[in-house]
Design a protein around this motif. Structure first.
Motif, PDB file in Angstrom:
ATOM      1  N   GLY A  88       0.814  -1.211   0.000  1.00  0.00           N
ATOM      2  CA  GLY A  88       0.000   0.000   0.000  1.00  0.00           C
ATOM      3  C   GLY A  88       0.849   1.261   0.000  1.00  0.00           C
ATOM      4  O   GLY A  88       0.541   2.234  -0.682  1.00  0.00           O
ATOM      5  N   LEU A  89       1.942   1.245   0.776  1.00  0.00           N
ATOM      6  CA  LEU A  89       2.830   2.405   0.796  1.00  0.00           C
ATOM      7  C   LEU A  89       3.476   2.638  -0.555  1.00  0.00           C
ATOM      8  O   LEU A  89       3.582   3.774  -1.029  1.00  0.00           O
ATOM      9  CB  LEU A  89       3.904   2.240   1.875  1.00  0.00           C
ATOM     10  CG  LEU A  89       3.433   2.430   3.315  1.00  0.00           C
ATOM     11  CD1 LEU A  89       4.555   2.094   4.286  1.00  0.00           C
ATOM     12  CD2 LEU A  89       2.979   3.856   3.535  1.00  0.00           C
ATOM     13  N   PHE A  90       3.940   1.580  -1.205  1.00  0.00           N
ATOM     14  CA  PHE A  90       4.555   1.733  -2.523  1.00  0.00           C
ATOM     15  C   PHE A  90       3.551   2.248  -3.538  1.00  0.00           C
ATOM     16  O   PHE A  90       3.858   3.124  -4.339  1.00  0.00           O
ATOM     17  CB  PHE A  90       5.167   0.407  -2.993  1.00  0.00           C
ATOM     18  CG  PHE A  90       6.460   0.081  -2.303  1.00  0.00           C
ATOM     19  CD1 PHE A  90       7.560   0.928  -2.413  1.00  0.00           C
ATOM     20  CD2 PHE A  90       6.595  -1.067  -1.548  1.00  0.00           C
ATOM     21  CE1 PHE A  90       8.754   0.637  -1.785  1.00  0.00           C
ATOM     22  CE2 PHE A  90       7.778  -1.359  -0.908  1.00  0.00           C
ATOM     23  CZ  PHE A  90       8.868  -0.509  -1.020  1.00  0.00           C
ATOM     24  N   LEU A  91       2.335   1.717  -3.509  1.00  0.00           N
ATOM     25  CA  LEU A  91       1.315   2.169  -4.450  1.00  0.00           C
ATOM     26  C   LEU A  91       0.928   3.621  -4.176  1.00  0.00           C
ATOM     27  O   LEU A  91       0.764   4.416  -5.107  1.00  0.00           O
ATOM     28  CB  LEU A  91       0.077   1.276  -4.371  1.00  0.00           C
ATOM     29  CG  LEU A  91       0.228  -0.120  -4.975  1.00  0.00           C
ATOM     30  CD1 LEU A  91      -1.023  -0.939  -4.706  1.00  0.00           C
ATOM     31  CD2 LEU A  91       0.483  -0.025  -6.468  1.00  0.00           C
ATOM     32  N   PHE A  92       0.772   3.970  -2.917  1.00  0.00           N
ATOM     33  CA  PHE A  92       0.385   5.333  -2.568  1.00  0.00           C
ATOM     34  C   PHE A  92       1.458   6.319  -3.000  1.00  0.00           C
ATOM     35  O   PHE A  92       1.176   7.357  -3.569  1.00  0.00           O
ATOM     36  CB  PHE A  92       0.133   5.440  -1.058  1.00  0.00           C
ATOM     37  CG  PHE A  92      -0.245   6.820  -0.624  1.00  0.00           C
ATOM     38  CD1 PHE A  92      -1.492   7.341  -0.939  1.00  0.00           C
ATOM     39  CD2 PHE A  92       0.647   7.613   0.075  1.00  0.00           C
ATOM     40  CE1 PHE A  92      -1.836   8.621  -0.557  1.00  0.00           C
ATOM     41  CE2 PHE A  92       0.311   8.894   0.462  1.00  0.00           C
ATOM     42  CZ  PHE A  92      -0.937   9.398   0.148  1.00  0.00           C
ATOM     43  N   ARG A  93       2.710   6.009  -2.722  1.00  0.00           N
ATOM     44  CA  ARG A  93       3.809   6.894  -3.122  1.00  0.00           C
ATOM     45  C   ARG A  93       3.906   6.998  -4.632  1.00  0.00           C
ATOM     46  O   ARG A  93       4.193   8.063  -5.153  1.00  0.00           O
ATOM     47  CB  ARG A  93       5.130   6.408  -2.554  1.00  0.00           C
ATOM     48  CG  ARG A  93       5.274   6.661  -1.080  1.00  0.00           C
ATOM     49  CD  ARG A  93       6.630   6.179  -0.605  1.00  0.00           C
ATOM     50  NE  ARG A  93       6.800   6.530   0.775  1.00  0.00           N
ATOM     51  CZ  ARG A  93       7.780   7.297   1.218  1.00  0.00           C
ATOM     52  NH1 ARG A  93       8.668   7.763   0.394  1.00  0.00           N
ATOM     53  NH2 ARG A  93       7.871   7.581   2.490  1.00  0.00           N
ATOM     54  N   GLY A  94       3.666   5.913  -5.332  1.00  0.00           N
ATOM     55  CA  GLY A  94       3.736   5.949  -6.790  1.00  0.00           C
ATOM     56  C   GLY A  94       2.646   6.817  -7.377  1.00  0.00           C
ATOM     57  O   GLY A  94       2.876   7.593  -8.296  1.00  0.00           O
ATOM     58  N   VAL A  95       1.428   6.768  -6.840  1.00  0.00           N
ATOM     59  CA  VAL A  95       0.318   7.586  -7.344  1.00  0.00           C
ATOM     60  C   VAL A  95       0.547   9.044  -6.992  1.00  0.00           C
ATOM     61  O   VAL A  95       0.333   9.941  -7.806  1.00  0.00           O
ATOM     62  CB  VAL A  95      -1.019   7.078  -6.767  1.00  0.00           C
ATOM     63  CG1 VAL A  95      -2.142   8.041  -7.096  1.00  0.00           C
ATOM     64  CG2 VAL A  95      -1.326   5.693  -7.282  1.00  0.00           C
TER      65      VAL A  95
END
Length: 153
Positions: free
Chosen positions: A18-25
């Motif tokens: 979730g952290l990786f996806l959130f940072r990517g978005v």
């Protein structure tokens, strides 16, 4: 025990994903630049009138006004002793009356009598000014001395 460890591991994996996806978005999302101030907004700011200035009253004038409850520019003995009456009521918590008002307020009564030069039972502004608490000037202990006129600090 294995189920517990597998649950904890999968929960940590979900949080990390979730952290990786959130940072990517968040990194790819572009915000539009803020709008430039319009001419109407600038003229609206210019039309706001200045607030009225407060009247410069001295500390003594403010103190006199606090005591003068009926605003007749005179402080009667009852007005002068109002704060003492409130404090007395706080001291006599059980209401047995062992502490009499005259015993408790003798310092204030004496101070009022000494300030009442006209002996009319009321203080005018000049008489009331003599009852002000004498304040000592604040001592500045940790203040460095000001640099001389040719030096820079």
């Amino acid at each position: 025990m294995w189920r517990f460890l597998a649950g904890v591991g999968s929960a940590l994996a979900l949080v990390a994903a979730g952290l990786f996806l959130f940072r990517g978005v968040a990194a790819t999302e572009k915000l539009p630049p803020p709008p430039a101030p319009s001419a109407t907004a600038q003229t609206a700011d210019a039309e706001i009138p200045e607030p009225p200035a407060a009247s410069p009253r001295t500390r003594e004038q403010k103190r006199f006004d606090r005591y003068d409850k009926d605003r007749d520019s005179r402080i009667t003995r009852d007005e002068y002793l109002t704060s003492r009456r409130k404090a007395y009521a706080k001291l006599d918590t059980n209401g047995d009356g062992r502490l009499t008002f005259d015993e408790w307020a003798i310092k204030t009564s004496t101070k009022f009598a000494a300030a009442d030069k006209g002996r009319d039972g009321a203080l005018d502004a000049a008489e009331f000014a003599t009852t002000a608490v004498r304040r000592k000037p604040a001592k500045r202990v940790d203040c460095p001395p000001a640099p001389a006129s040719g030096e820079e600090g």
